[in-house]
Design a protein around this motif. Structure first.
Motif, short mmCIF file in Angstrom:
data_model
loop_
_atom_site.label_atom_id
_atom_site.label_comp_id
_atom_site.label_asym_id
_atom_site.label_seq_id
_atom_site.Cartn_x
_atom_site.Cartn_y
_atom_site.Cartn_z
N LEU A 175 4.10 1.15 2.40
CA LEU A 175 3.88 0.27 3.55
C LEU A 175 3.72 -1.17 3.12
O LEU A 175 3.09 -1.48 2.11
CB LEU A 175 2.61 0.71 4.30
CG LEU A 175 2.69 2.07 4.99
CD1 LEU A 175 1.57 2.96 4.52
CD2 LEU A 175 2.63 1.91 6.50
N LYS A 176 4.33 -2.05 3.93
CA LYS A 176 4.10 -3.48 3.83
C LYS A 176 3.82 -3.93 5.23
O LYS A 176 4.73 -4.15 6.02
CB LYS A 176 5.36 -4.15 3.29
CG LYS A 176 5.08 -5.07 2.14
CD LYS A 176 6.33 -5.72 1.67
CE LYS A 176 6.37 -5.63 0.14
NZ LYS A 176 7.39 -6.50 -0.41
N GLY A 177 2.53 -4.00 5.60
CA GLY A 177 2.19 -4.23 6.98
C GLY A 177 2.72 -3.06 7.81
O GLY A 177 2.48 -1.90 7.51
N MET A 179 0.85 -1.19 0.00
CA MET A 179 0.00 0.00 0.00
C MET A 179 0.89 1.24 0.00
O MET A 179 1.90 1.29 0.70
CB MET A 179 -0.92 0.01 1.23
CG MET A 179 -1.86 1.22 1.30
SD MET A 179 -2.91 1.21 2.81
CE MET A 179 -3.99 -0.18 2.49
N GLN A 180 0.49 2.22 -0.77
CA GLN A 180 1.21 3.49 -0.82
C GLN A 180 0.24 4.60 -0.43
O GLN A 180 -0.82 4.77 -1.04
CB GLN A 180 1.76 3.74 -2.22
CG GLN A 180 2.64 4.97 -2.32
CD GLN A 180 3.17 5.16 -3.72
OE1 GLN A 180 2.46 5.63 -4.60
NE2 GLN A 180 4.43 4.77 -3.94
N VAL A 181 0.60 5.36 0.61
CA VAL A 181 -0.24 6.45 1.10
C VAL A 181 0.50 7.75 0.82
O VAL A 181 1.61 7.96 1.31
CB VAL A 181 -0.52 6.30 2.61
CG1 VAL A 181 -1.35 7.48 3.11
CG2 VAL A 181 -1.25 4.98 2.89
N THR A 182 -0.12 8.63 0.03
CA THR A 182 0.47 9.90 -0.34
C THR A 182 -0.37 11.03 0.23
O THR A 182 -1.59 11.06 0.04
CB THR A 182 0.56 10.06 -1.86
OG1 THR A 182 1.37 9.01 -2.39
CG2 THR A 182 1.16 11.41 -2.25
N GLY A 228 -5.38 -6.51 2.56
CA GLY A 228 -5.02 -7.86 2.94
C GLY A 228 -3.64 -7.96 3.56
O GLY A 228 -3.32 -8.94 4.24
N GLU A 229 -2.82 -6.94 3.33
CA GLU A 229 -1.47 -6.92 3.89
C GLU A 229 -1.28 -5.74 4.84
O GLU A 229 -0.62 -5.86 5.87
CB GLU A 229 -0.45 -6.83 2.76
CG GLU A 229 0.99 -6.79 3.22
CD GLU A 229 1.96 -6.71 2.05
OE1 GLU A 229 2.86 -7.58 1.97
OE2 GLU A 229 1.80 -5.80 1.22
N THR A 230 -1.87 -4.59 4.48
CA THR A 230 -1.71 -3.35 5.22
C THR A 230 -3.07 -2.75 5.51
O THR A 230 -3.97 -2.78 4.65
CB THR A 230 -0.86 -2.34 4.42
OG1 THR A 230 0.39 -2.95 4.08
CG2 THR A 230 -0.62 -1.06 5.20
#
Length: 515
Positions: free
Chosen positions: A277-279, A1-4, A144-146
């Protein structure tokens, strides 16, 4: 997941199953008073707007930016819609051309399926009249991961559902700074105002830390404020002079507050900053060198001065849209606007309980709530227990636009003065944000409901009702006792535990007994 970060409460969440654009605000709000800080006009809004999903948490204009949504956001995006009792948000988005809606249920986990895969989401919808313009919300997203919890400036009363449905939260985005007009606009002594401001500033940060402890995310992003005030008349509101009574502390101030209390999980994001993010693993990247990021905050006054010069034409264009100050007396227009609403809201009008003065230049109008009338000032009228001094051009503008919510326009602009004798009157501000038949009917009914106070807790040597009489917050989590004084940190309301009397507003008594 990428949060900007896209500025203020706005974020772009990219997952393999699709992208979500949240609360994309860029244009000045509240009569040109608020601008996003730091500046986010340099972002590629067309690219950001080419999203799969759109989430607008509520209708406050620093979250709902109709110009940006209209010009830059894909109208085929699926709107993740909070479960609100009044459908104003959906109507406003439909008017802008959005046509596909995923209508959620409050605090229920949903699976959304798009062409790129599935996402688990949940929207926690707040429905009290005090929550935004009839509603506020927070969004949970998991690929499912983050798992990301975008709480923006919502104030949920129960976090248990979050962990029950999603387990560990990896990143938590939330408000920590002020976003209201109190105490700056009040006609009170300067020293008193500074003390009230200092208390409000600390309570806001205490509330935020309470949420951080309850959510227990690996990473925390202070966001959803503060705005920056670029108009010369409002520049004093910026926290750029080390004033402890300023209610708009910036991100650096809160990150230090977190560290003081033993939490090193806070991260600074500016518009364009990206968290991969990865978890619970996170890599942070800024759009500019770290030294330039630091300078925004270390030399904040200079940054604001430069931004004010660049945005001067934008502010001038905003002011040019206001109605002229001169015109016919405002009495008849205000009678037509307010009296039908007064006649539908006995509980709210009785809760206000007294006439309220409205001074607009040379004209004074009385909102006589006990009599349900709008009238000129009379010879027997003394000093009003509550009053507002508002420039006539602002009143003429909201009347011209048939604005249903003066809180979301005039009051949040801070372009007015107020005075009061006694405590805050929640019913009065509820009235001003419910200027439609649908809104006032809902608000009147909400206040009429009996709120459960049967459960009890022990706190500070007292047995008290578990749910706050104001908005039902769990006092075992938000209640703080100091001697015989109870503060609910969700909104900063206070009670005398010896008598149960609410010290903040009329009514709202608390059940309490000394153990």
């Amino acid at each position: 997941m990428q949060v900007t970060s896209v500025g203020h409460a706005g974020f772009h969440i990219q997952t393999e199953a699709g992208s979500i654009l949240c609360d994309p605000w860029v244009n000045p709000a509240y009569f040109g008073s608020w601008f996003p800080f730091p500046d986010n006009t340099q972002l590629d809004w067309d690219a950001l707007g080419n999203c799969d999903y759109l989430y607008v948490s509520h209708l406050h204009k620093d979250h709902f930016d109709p110009e940006n949504l209209s010009k830059h956001v894909n109208k085929d995006a699926t709107v993740l819609l909070p479960d609100y009792p009044v459908p104003d948000l959906k109507r406003e988005l439909e008017a802008l051309g959005f046509h596909t809606f995923f209508e959620t249920e409050d605090s229920v986990k949903h699976k959304v399926t798009g062409p790129k895969g599935d996402l688990d989401i949940m929207i926690i919808a707040l429905r009290a009249p005090a929550d935004g313009p009839i509603g506020d919300s927070g969004l949970v997203v998991s690929d499912g991961e983050t798992t990301c919890f975008n709480m923006n400036d919502a104030r949920p009363v129960d976090m248990d559902v979050l962990h029950d449905e999603f387990g560990k939260i990896d990143i938590h985005l939330l408000q920590y700074s002020g976003a209201i007009w109190y105490p700056m606009v009040y006609d009170i002594p300067t020293k008193t105002k500074a003390n009230f401001g200092k208390q409000k500033r600390q309570r806001g940060m205490d509330r935020c830390r309470s949420y951080i402890e309850q959510v227990a995310a690996t990473w925390v992003v202070p966001s959803a404020g503060p705005p920056v005030f670029l108009d010369d008349a409002l520049r004093y509101l910026n926290d750029d002079r080390g004033d402890e009574g300023n209610i708009f502390p910036d991100q650096i101030t809160f990150l230090e507050q977190m560290r003081i209390h033993g939490n090193d999980g806070g991260i600074l994001m500016i518009p364009g900053s990206t968290a991969d993010l990865k978890g619970g693993e996170l890599t942070l990247t800024h759009p500019i060198p770290d030294a330039e990021v630091d300078k925004i905050f270390s030399d904040k006054a200079a940054y604001i001065e430069d931004m004010a010069k660049r945005m001067a034409p934008v502010l001038a264009a905003e002011k040019a849209t206001w109605a002229p100050a001169e015109g016919e007396p405002l009495l008849e227009a205000l009678k037509a606007k307010f009296e039908p609403i007064m006649k539908q809201s006995d509980l709210i009008c009785d809760g206000i309980g007294y006439p309220v003065g409205l001074v607009m230049g040379d004209e004074t109008v009385v909102l006589d709530f006990p009599q349900r009338t709008v009238r000129p000032r009379g010879e027997k009228d003394g000093k009003y227990r509550y009053g507002f001094r508002i420039a006539p051009e602002l009143v003429r503008t909201v009347l011209r636009d048939d604005e249903p919510d003066w809180v979301n326009t005039i009051f949040l602009s801070t372009r007015f003065e107020a005075w009061r004798v006694g405590g805050y009157n929640e019913f009065l501000y509820t009235f001003f944000k419910c200027l439609t038949d649908e809104r006032i009917a809902y608000a009147d009914g909400w206040f009429a409901e009996a709120h459960d106070d049967s459960a009890s807790i022990e706190l500070g040597g007292y047995e008290i009702q578990r749910r706050c009489p104001h908005l039902k917050a769990d006092l075992s989590k938000f209640g703080v006792v100091d001697g015989t004084n109870l503060t609910c940190n969700l909104h900063g309301w206070q009670w005398d535990l010896e008598s149960g009397r609410c010290k903040t507003s009329k009514g709202h008594e608390l059940r309490s007994a000394k153990l």
